[in-house]
Design a protein around this motif. Structure first.
Motif, PDB file in Angstrom:
ATOM      1  N   ILE A 161     -44.352  37.759 -50.628  1.00 33.67           N
ATOM      2  CA  ILE A 161     -44.909  38.616 -49.571  1.00 33.67           C
ATOM      3  C   ILE A 161     -43.772  39.137 -48.690  1.00 33.67           C
ATOM      4  O   ILE A 161     -42.930  38.356 -48.242  1.00 33.67           O
TER       5      ILE A 161
ATOM      6  N   TYR B 128     -44.691  41.875 -43.143  1.00 34.48           N
ATOM      7  CA  TYR B 128     -46.090  41.524 -42.902  1.00 34.48           C
ATOM      8  C   TYR B 128     -46.177  40.452 -41.832  1.00 34.48           C
ATOM      9  O   TYR B 128     -46.926  40.553 -40.865  1.00 34.48           O
TER      10      TYR B 128
ATOM     11  N   SER C  71     -47.498  40.496 -37.846  1.00 36.34           N
ATOM     12  CA  SER C  71     -48.552  39.632 -37.333  1.00 36.34           C
ATOM     13  C   SER C  71     -48.059  38.806 -36.147  1.00 36.34           C
ATOM     14  O   SER C  71     -48.738  38.690 -35.117  1.00 36.34           O
TER      15      SER C  71
ATOM     16  N   VAL D 216     -52.869  36.542 -42.773  1.00 33.75           N
ATOM     17  CA  VAL D 216     -52.037  37.604 -43.358  1.00 33.75           C
ATOM     18  C   VAL D 216     -51.420  37.198 -44.682  1.00 33.75           C
ATOM     19  O   VAL D 216     -51.614  37.848 -45.706  1.00 33.75           O
ATOM     20  N   THR D 217     -50.686  36.076 -44.667  1.00 32.04           N
ATOM     21  CA  THR D 217     -49.904  35.722 -45.848  1.00 32.04           C
ATOM     22  C   THR D 217     -50.795  35.402 -47.047  1.00 32.04           C
ATOM     23  O   THR D 217     -50.626  35.969 -48.130  1.00 32.04           O
TER      24      THR D 217
ATOM     25  N   ALA E 201     -52.681  38.328 -48.504  1.00 30.20           N
ATOM     26  CA  ALA E 201     -51.786  39.245 -49.214  1.00 30.20           C
ATOM     27  C   ALA E 201     -51.360  38.672 -50.553  1.00 30.20           C
ATOM     28  O   ALA E 201     -51.093  39.409 -51.498  1.00 30.20           O
TER      29      ALA E 201
ATOM     30  N   ARG F 136     -53.185  36.855 -52.491  1.00 30.62           N
ATOM     31  CA  ARG F 136     -54.342  36.289 -53.173  1.00 30.62           C
ATOM     32  C   ARG F 136     -54.344  36.545 -54.683  1.00 30.62           C
ATOM     33  O   ARG F 136     -54.792  35.694 -55.443  1.00 30.62           O
TER      34      ARG F 136
ATOM     35  N   ASP G 232     -48.268  44.627 -55.795  1.00 28.77           N
ATOM     36  CA  ASP G 232     -46.974  44.391 -55.161  1.00 28.77           C
ATOM     37  C   ASP G 232     -46.129  45.659 -55.188  1.00 28.77           C
ATOM     38  O   ASP G 232     -45.445  45.982 -54.226  1.00 28.77           O
TER      39      ASP G 232
ATOM     40  N   ASN H 294     -47.277  48.019 -52.632  1.00 28.19           N
ATOM     41  CA  ASN H 294     -47.037  47.549 -51.278  1.00 28.19           C
ATOM     42  C   ASN H 294     -45.648  47.897 -50.784  1.00 28.19           C
ATOM     43  O   ASN H 294     -45.430  48.051 -49.601  1.00 28.19           O
TER      44      ASN H 294
END
Lengths: 456, 295
Positions: free
Chosen positions: A335, A339, A343, A357-358, A361, A363, A452, A455
């Protein structure tokens, strides 16, 4: 000078060319010499490939009794192919199609494997003649071996005509395609050997039958399937929270020093043989369950002996832990830092950041770890066999169960006929489950990569 | 849990911009995280301690080298070495060859996708299915019966995907400039691979071999159906591969369910200890090699 070089090249090529022709002749000779040797007691029956091509049976006389042995069709086809393909190879060489030539030489070399398959068939025919199988010996190794060697040599030389580089590439290509061939072969074989039993019992009766009692001709594996599913489900329920939280600990909370100690432990857990987990479960978990639940009874009013679905779940949960931890940790580490920084900058605490958040992201990575763990759990055999009790029951938490995998492993040694075929049927069911899990894993991990990529 | 005491410094901290109220849910979740990490580590220590404490006392040279037919360990160890040797001797060249093809010759295209798909599929198939397949093909169809060679052939399929994947990673870390340098000097592709790429990737390839050794040593389900139960000492060096012979893991399994041998549990603990120690040694070796390989 140029002329000279060309001539040398030509000679060089021709040398290889003659070598190939010589080798393919040797290959044919080896194949046509005594191909199968059937030795009964002291009598030898040498069968050359020509015999197999010309006649369809072998006349055997032994101690006054006479009979014919039929050559299996597969054997005759393989002989036919093995004679045809070296000739085709030489033809291809003349036509300058070297790769095709090499392929036909390889086919010629491995066709004896086809006749290997039929040896047990021959043996059975001889045993049917009231000759005990101890007195029968069927020799096939030498012609098989020599044909293989000459065939491979032919193939190598014919590719070499294009130069060493092409040869090297061809060899590496062969190695690479072995795994493709294996998957194809396994799929094919699982279906071929599994389907007959399923069809004979009937798909519905097989998959949804309650009773598994081969001695009475009852082949319903519903309880086995349910036990496998429940066991895996339980393992996931227990293993996933612990695994994911440990991964969070390793990637977000642990200092470098602690991580230095904990990470090798996870790797070691992954490397410990499943038998040791099973043994540990047998010595610790099973007695523990027996003692704790000694006042309970199962639904069928049997006392709790400890060998149970619960033990299976616990052992499987432990076994899927390392898989889930390492995959989830990699996913969390992937991640982007921005991010988390965003946060934290908004005022969220560290723990809030992790859970809000972590983890969301990461998942898809975590999910693929879970699916991988499910695959491990559903296919695990040896650890489960030692704690499951292995009685076919409706799977309840404290009763002993038999799973798909353990069903195969336990009965294989002494089954025969439809019973054995039905075990291959169980194998096919397990194979289908595994393929579903595998393919969904590939889909999920691929999607994860795409997410990913977008992102960043 | 952080307690808020009303000391001077703490009060000052609370006033500052960066101080935060301690949220109860945060504390609970943090506890949960610590708890699961502790559970994982604690379980590991429990397992190791339980087995080694119970098993270490039984291991002695006499015990390891006794060749008695029912409970001697030497034949089992020899069988395990046979399996390791004959599996690796086939699996390593095939695996390295496949990895070379995937990294050096073709990098994209349909066929590579197919190979990737099938190695991943093979890696996901459980060993009991390999055992079933090996039993049907090698034991029955090829007429090898329950024998060490049938077990080895089955095991080749099991370890192949792992070897291919690790070797591939090792080969990919070799810098392209090395290869280009060799090619520019006029070396052919094959020569470049054998004299530049492979030597550079040796630590990584060794790691993959070590992992495969560990995998073979720990495997049991595939052997259960293919390798038989023999416990005899080899009579001849070569023909032994055609006789049945259980490995260490299988011996542990058979002994754990066997009440007739008086010292069965003793043997189980001893084998488990030996296996754990070997796995540990292999892991450390792989770690060291990987470290060498990164720098």
């Amino acid at each position: 000078m140029d002329m000279f070089l060309e001539k040398k090249e030509f000679l060089n090529q021709n040398k290889k060319f003659f070598l190939i022709i010589l080798l393919s002749i040797l290959m044919l000779i080896c194949f046509l010499l005594p191909y199968v040797q059937i030795i009964i007691n002291q009598d030898n029956f040498c069968v050359t490939s020509l015999d197999i091509l010309m006649n369809s049976k072998l006349h055997v006389t032994n101690a006054g009794s006479e009979a014919d042995i039929n050559f299996p069709n597969v054997m005759r086809i393989s002989v036919f192919l093995a004679v045809l393909s070296p000739l085709a190879g030489v033809l291809f060489i003349l036509l300058k199609k070297r790769i095709l030539a090499a392929e036909s030489f390889v086919i010629g070399a491995i066709t004896p494997i086809l006749s290997l398959i039929t040896v047990s068939d021959l043996k059975r025919q001889i045993v049917d003649l009231n000759i005990s199988s101890n007195r029968v010996y069927i020799g096939f190794i030498w012609p098989f071996f020599l044909t293989l060697i000459f065939g491979i040599a032919c193939a190598i030389f014919s590719v070499w005509l294009n130069g060493g580089e092409k040869l090297a590439e061809a060899v590496f290509f062969c190695f690479a395609s072995i795994s493709v061939g294996l998957v194809f072969l396994i799929t094919l074989y699982m279906i071929i050997s599994g389907l007959p039993a399923i069809i004979e019992v009937g798909i519905f009766n097989f998959l949804f039958g309650f009773e598994w009692d081969p001695s009475c001709g009852k082949y319903g594996i519903l309880y086995l399937i349910l036990a496998s599913l429940f066991g895996t489900f339980g393992a996931v329920i227990i293993g996933v929270p612990v695994g994911v939280l440990t991964a969070v600990f390793l990637s977000e909370i642990a200092s470098k020093k602690i991580g230095f100690f904990v990470r090798p432990i996870v790797e070691l857990l992954a490397g410990i043989p499943s038998v040791i987990y099973g043994f540990f479960g047998m010595m610790i978990i099973v007695p523990f369950i027996r003692n704790v639940f000694s006042d309970f009874r199962t639904f069928s009013q049997k006392p709790v002996v400890g060998d149970s679905l619960l033990a299976v779940m616990l052992v499987l949960a432990i076994m899927v832990l390392p898989t889930i931890i390492s995959t989830a940790e990699t996913a969390i580490r992937a991640i982007p830092k921005s991010y988390k920084e965003a946060s934290l900058g908004l005022g969220a605490t560290h723990i809030q950041t992790i859970f809000k958040v972590t983890l969301p992201a990461a998942r898809s990575g975590i999910l693929s770890g879970i699916v991988l763990g499910v695959g491990r759990a559903i296919g695990e055999t040896m650890a489960v066999i030692m704690v499951a009790g292995n009685i076919v029951n409706f799977p309840e938490l404290l009763g002993s169960v038999r799973l798909l995998t353990t069903g195969i492993a336990i009965d294989m040694a002494y089954s025969s006929g439809l019973f054995r075929q039905s075990l291959f049927g169980i194998g096919l069911v397990l194979f289908v489950f595994i393929m579903i899990v595998n393919i969904s894993f590939m889909k999920i991990s691929k999607r994860g990569v795409q997410i990913d990529a977008t992102n960043r | 849990m952080q307690q808020i005491d009303k000391t001077e410094s703490d009060v000052r901290k609370n006033i500052s911009l960066y101080s935060k109220r301690v949220r109860k849910s945060d504390v609970v979740l943090k506890m949960l995280i610590y708890f699961s990490a502790l559970l994982t580590v604690g379980f590991f220590i429990l397992l190791i301690a339980y087995i080694i404490v119970n098993g270490a006392g039984y291991i002695s040279l006499d015990f390891l080298l006794s060749s008695a037919e029912s409970d001697g360990l030497l034949p089992i160890i020899i069988n395990t070495l046979y399996v390791e040797f004959f599996t690796l001797i086939f699996a390593i060249p095939i695996g390295i060859g496949a990895a070379i093809y995937l990294t050096q010759y073709v990098k994209q295209g349909k066929f590579v996708k197919l190979i990737r798909f099938s190695t991943e599929t093979l890696a996901g198939i459980p060993s009991i299915l390999f055992g079933l397949f090996g039993y049907a093909i090698f034991c029955v169809l090829f007429g090898l019966g329950s024998s060490i060679i049938a077990g080895c052939l089955t095991m080749i399929i099991c370890v192949l995907p792992g070897i291919i994947r690790t070797t591939e990673e090792a080969l990919l870390t070799v810098p392209n400039s090395y290869k280009n340098g060799a090619l520019a000097l006029g070396a052919g592709k094959f020569r470049t691979i054998f004299e530049i790429v492979l030597p550079c990737a040796v630590p990584g390839i060794l790691t993959s071999v070590i992992l495969a050794v560990g995998r073979i040593m720990g495997e049991s389900a595939a052997f259960l159906l293919t390798i038989g139960t023999g416990t005899k000492m080899p009579k001849e060096v070569f023909s032994h591969i055609f006789s049945s012979g259980r490995t260490l893991t299988l011996h542990l399994y058979y002994m754990s369910g066997n009440g007739s041998v008086p010292d069965a549990m003793k043997i189980c603990f001893a084998i488990a200890t030996i296996l754990l120690i070997l796995i540990f040694v292999l892991n450390v070796l792989a770690k060291l090699l990987a470290k060498k390989f990164i720098h």
